[in-house]
Design a protein around this motif. Structure first.
Motif, mmCIF file in Angstrom:
data_model
loop_
_atom_site.group_PDB
_atom_site.id
_atom_site.type_symbol
_atom_site.label_atom_id
_atom_site.label_comp_id
_atom_site.label_asym_id
_atom_site.label_seq_id
_atom_site.Cartn_x
_atom_site.Cartn_y
_atom_site.Cartn_z
ATOM 1 N N SER A 109 -2.121 -37.388 17.355
ATOM 2 C CA SER A 109 -1.670 -36.236 18.140
ATOM 3 C C SER A 109 -0.161 -36.307 18.338
ATOM 4 O O SER A 109 0.425 -37.391 18.300
ATOM 5 N N PRO A 110 0.485 -35.153 18.567
ATOM 6 C CA PRO A 110 1.943 -35.163 18.783
ATOM 7 C C PRO A 110 2.359 -36.067 19.945
ATOM 8 O O PRO A 110 3.384 -36.724 19.883
ATOM 9 N N VAL A 111 1.562 -36.102 21.005
ATOM 10 C CA VAL A 111 1.905 -36.944 22.160
ATOM 11 C C VAL A 111 1.810 -38.417 21.777
ATOM 12 O O VAL A 111 2.712 -39.205 22.066
ATOM 13 N N ALA A 112 0.725 -38.789 21.113
ATOM 14 C CA ALA A 112 0.570 -40.179 20.685
ATOM 15 C C ALA A 112 1.649 -40.543 19.673
ATOM 16 O O ALA A 112 2.194 -41.649 19.710
ATOM 17 N N PHE A 121 4.643 -39.288 19.497
ATOM 18 C CA PHE A 121 5.882 -39.458 20.250
ATOM 19 C C PHE A 121 5.921 -40.842 20.899
ATOM 20 O O PHE A 121 6.915 -41.564 20.789
ATOM 21 N N GLU A 122 4.840 -41.206 21.560
ATOM 22 C CA GLU A 122 4.815 -42.493 22.270
ATOM 23 C C GLU A 122 4.939 -43.663 21.300
ATOM 24 O O GLU A 122 5.673 -44.617 21.561
ATOM 25 N N CYS A 157 10.549 -38.231 17.228
ATOM 26 C CA CYS A 157 10.485 -38.034 18.683
ATOM 27 C C CYS A 157 10.988 -36.648 19.055
ATOM 28 O O CYS A 157 10.377 -35.946 19.873
ATOM 29 N N ALA A 172 8.414 -34.009 18.141
ATOM 30 C CA ALA A 172 7.275 -34.033 19.064
ATOM 31 C C ALA A 172 7.648 -33.394 20.399
ATOM 32 O O ALA A 172 6.851 -32.645 20.984
ATOM 33 N N LEU A 173 8.854 -33.652 20.889
ATOM 34 C CA LEU A 173 9.299 -33.043 22.144
ATOM 35 C C LEU A 173 9.432 -31.530 22.013
ATOM 36 O O LEU A 173 9.057 -30.785 22.916
ATOM 37 N N ALA A 202 6.036 -30.050 22.191
ATOM 38 C CA ALA A 202 5.526 -30.075 23.566
ATOM 39 C C ALA A 202 6.174 -28.970 24.395
ATOM 40 O O ALA A 202 5.501 -28.289 25.179
ATOM 41 N N ARG A 257 4.577 -25.702 23.547
ATOM 42 C CA ARG A 257 3.252 -25.599 24.177
ATOM 43 C C ARG A 257 3.365 -25.237 25.647
ATOM 44 O O ARG A 257 2.587 -24.440 26.162
#
Length: 87
Positions: free
Chosen positions: A13-16, A18-19, A56, A59-60, A63, A66
């Motif tokens: 996922s984009p959040v994962a 990014f992390e 990163c 991904a930001l 987000a 969204r």
């Protein structure tokens, strides 16, 4: 212990993503700051860091888009990416 997927995995996922990318970037910076890398290793690490930074940033941006879509679901066409800080 479960194996972590690499930032290059397509099903992350984009959040994962990014992390994971941010974590890898932080570790890379720590290694570079220690100063025990050769010039060739430093150049390769820098190139890798630029790629991680871009992942990163992407991904930001996703987000942020969204959040805009969730903020005004009646007008999804009005959703535009946030302005870049260097723009």
């Amino acid at each position: 212990m479960a194996a972590r997927k690499s930032p290059e995995s397509p099903d992350v996922s984009p959040v994962a993503d990014f992390e994971q990318s941010l974590d890898a970037l932080e570790q890379l910076v720590e290694r570079m700051e220690r100063g025990d890398m050769s010039l060739e290793e430093s150049l390769a690490a820098y190139e890798r860091g630029v790629g991680l930074y871009r992942r990163c940033q992407t991904a930001l941006e996703q987000a942020e888009l969204r959040v805009r879509l969730l903020s005004d679901p009646q007008e999804p066409a009005s959703a535009e990416p946030f302005a870049s800080p260097d723009a």
